[in-house]
Enzyme design. Structure first.
Site, mmCIF file in Angstrom:
data_model
loop_
_atom_site.group_PDB
_atom_site.id
_atom_site.type_symbol
_atom_site.label_atom_id
_atom_site.label_comp_id
_atom_site.label_asym_id
_atom_site.label_seq_id
_atom_site.Cartn_x
_atom_site.Cartn_y
_atom_site.Cartn_z
ATOM 1 N N LYS A 121 -10.975 -9.167 6.671
ATOM 2 C CA LYS A 121 -9.728 -9.236 5.903
ATOM 3 C C LYS A 121 -8.623 -9.626 6.873
ATOM 4 O O LYS A 121 -8.276 -8.851 7.763
ATOM 5 C CB LYS A 121 -9.412 -7.885 5.256
ATOM 6 N N GLY A 140 1.260 0.461 0.398
ATOM 7 C CA GLY A 140 1.555 1.894 0.341
ATOM 8 C C GLY A 140 2.727 2.279 -0.532
ATOM 9 O O GLY A 140 3.077 3.456 -0.604
ATOM 10 N N ALA A 181 -3.091 -4.127 -2.249
ATOM 11 C CA ALA A 181 -1.861 -3.453 -1.816
ATOM 12 C C ALA A 181 -0.822 -3.308 -2.919
ATOM 13 O O ALA A 181 -0.614 -4.214 -3.726
ATOM 14 C CB ALA A 181 -1.204 -4.176 -0.635
ATOM 15 N N GLY A 182 -0.181 -2.151 -2.919
ATOM 16 C CA GLY A 182 0.984 -1.925 -3.765
ATOM 17 C C GLY A 182 0.715 -1.247 -5.097
ATOM 18 O O GLY A 182 1.648 -0.876 -5.797
ATOM 19 N N ASN A 237 -6.076 1.720 -1.113
ATOM 20 C CA ASN A 237 -6.302 2.802 -0.162
ATOM 21 C C ASN A 237 -5.361 3.972 -0.471
ATOM 22 O O ASN A 237 -5.766 5.005 -0.978
ATOM 23 C CB ASN A 237 -6.115 2.297 1.265
ATOM 24 N N THR A 238 -4.049 3.761 -0.219
ATOM 25 C CA THR A 238 -3.085 4.848 -0.360
ATOM 26 C C THR A 238 -3.109 5.548 -1.731
ATOM 27 O O THR A 238 -3.082 6.783 -1.770
ATOM 28 C CB THR A 238 -1.663 4.323 -0.063
#
Lengths: 261, 65
Positions: A102, A163, A189-190, A211-212
């Protein structure tokens, strides 16, 4: 049933799950492993970092993943230029664990937004070196197309800064990117919650990377399951074809015999 | 010899990359080595000599998204 043949193909691999799960920020390895299981994810992301030589007991995350057939997707986080990303990618491949990478290149520490120009440069180099390249980039249809043309195996536009959990800031662009693409589009993301995931999947993306929102949820294992179900629901809804929006009501039973007199 | 390992200077009695890995207690662990800007696969460690003042990076996979 439609979903049984609805596999995602990336870099010669067939994936039954459209969930790419990050491995950072979990409260502990036990919760992380349970969340991975609940997510159904087959692709797990990692970062490459210097080993702390003063405390080598602080061990690699890989010790907890033995005997499982995951696809490892290391990222180039920490890279600020294409050259740095290429260097990290080579280190990652030398692990012998994966030739997937990535590409993640950020300069602005406040936004962590990707540098699309350096990302394109790194993608060009790494494709030539035989990597399966999945660049994380901005939600710009033009740069996404350029990355595809450079040989990216999938293109991963961000929904919002890493995040933040802000959800898809520009659904119009994500939809346009999907329409134009000939490679899988993964929203990376986001995202913040299951509703964001459903929205992404209904826009036609091939998968999501998170992830987050899982790791920092109050109950990461339960959230991993919620995200898995949201991916499935959103995907089915996309494939099923939603009704068009109308301004006025239309009765479910028709109006002709409505009057009983 | 003097080596710069992960950004810090060390005085080590080593000959090969393998010796460096063993010195830091990392033998058998999933470690990746870059020495003098080149990445070396683990099969090459025992036969690759390190040079005085060489920059060596010992890295591994950590959690990330």
């Amino acid at each position: 049933m439609q979903t049984e043949t609805d596999v995602l193909r990336i870099g010669g691999r067939c994936l039954a799950s459209r969930f790419f799960l990050g491995t950072g920020l979990f409260p502990n390895p036990y919760v992380q492993m349970e969340a991975i299981k609940a997510s159904g994810a087959e692709v797990l992301t990692f970062a490459i970092r210097r080993i702390n030589l003063e405390n080598t007991e602080d061990d690699s995350i890989l010790q907890h993943l033995h005997n499982e057939s995951y696809i490892y997707l290391p990222n180039t986080s920490g890279a600020r230029t294409a050259d740095e990303a290429v260097r990290i990618a080579r280190l990652a491949r030398a692990s012998g664990l994966s030739d997937w990478i990535k590409v993640e290149i950020s300069v602005n520490e406040r936004t962590l937004l990707p540098d699309p120009i350096e990302t394109l440069r790194a993608t060009e180099v790494l494709v030539k070196e035989g990597f399966t390249v999945l660049p994380y980039t901005s939600d710009d249809p033009v740069i996404c197309k350029r990355l595809e043309e450079a040989g990216a195996a999938a293109v991963m536009p961000g929904a919002a800064p890493i995040g933040t959990g802000l959800g898809i800031l520009n659904p119009y662009h994500i939809g346009l990117i999907v329409e134009e693409a000939n490679v899988p589009i993964i929203v990376d993301a986001g995202l913040g919650s299951a509703s964001d995931v459903v929205q992404a999947m209904e826009l036609g993306v091939s998968g999501v990377l998170m992830n987050t929102p899982v790791a920092k949820a109050t109950d990461p294992v339960r959230m991993a399951k919620a995200m898995r179900l949201a991916i499935e629901a959103g995907r089915l809804s996309y494939l099923a074809g939603r009704i068009t929006k109308k301004k006025y009501a239309s009765a479910s039973s028709g109006l002709d015999a409505f009057q009983l007199k | 010899m003097n080596l710069i390992v992960n950004g810090n200077e060390y005085q080590l009695d080593v000959v090969t990359i393998q010796d460096v890995v063993v010195h830091f207690g990392l033998a058998g662990k999933p470690v990746v080595v870059e020495a003098g800007g080149t990445v070396y696969a683990s099969e090459q460690w025992a036969t690759t000599a390190v040079q005085d003042h060489m920059r060596i990076e010992l890295v591994h996979f950590v959690g990330g998204g």
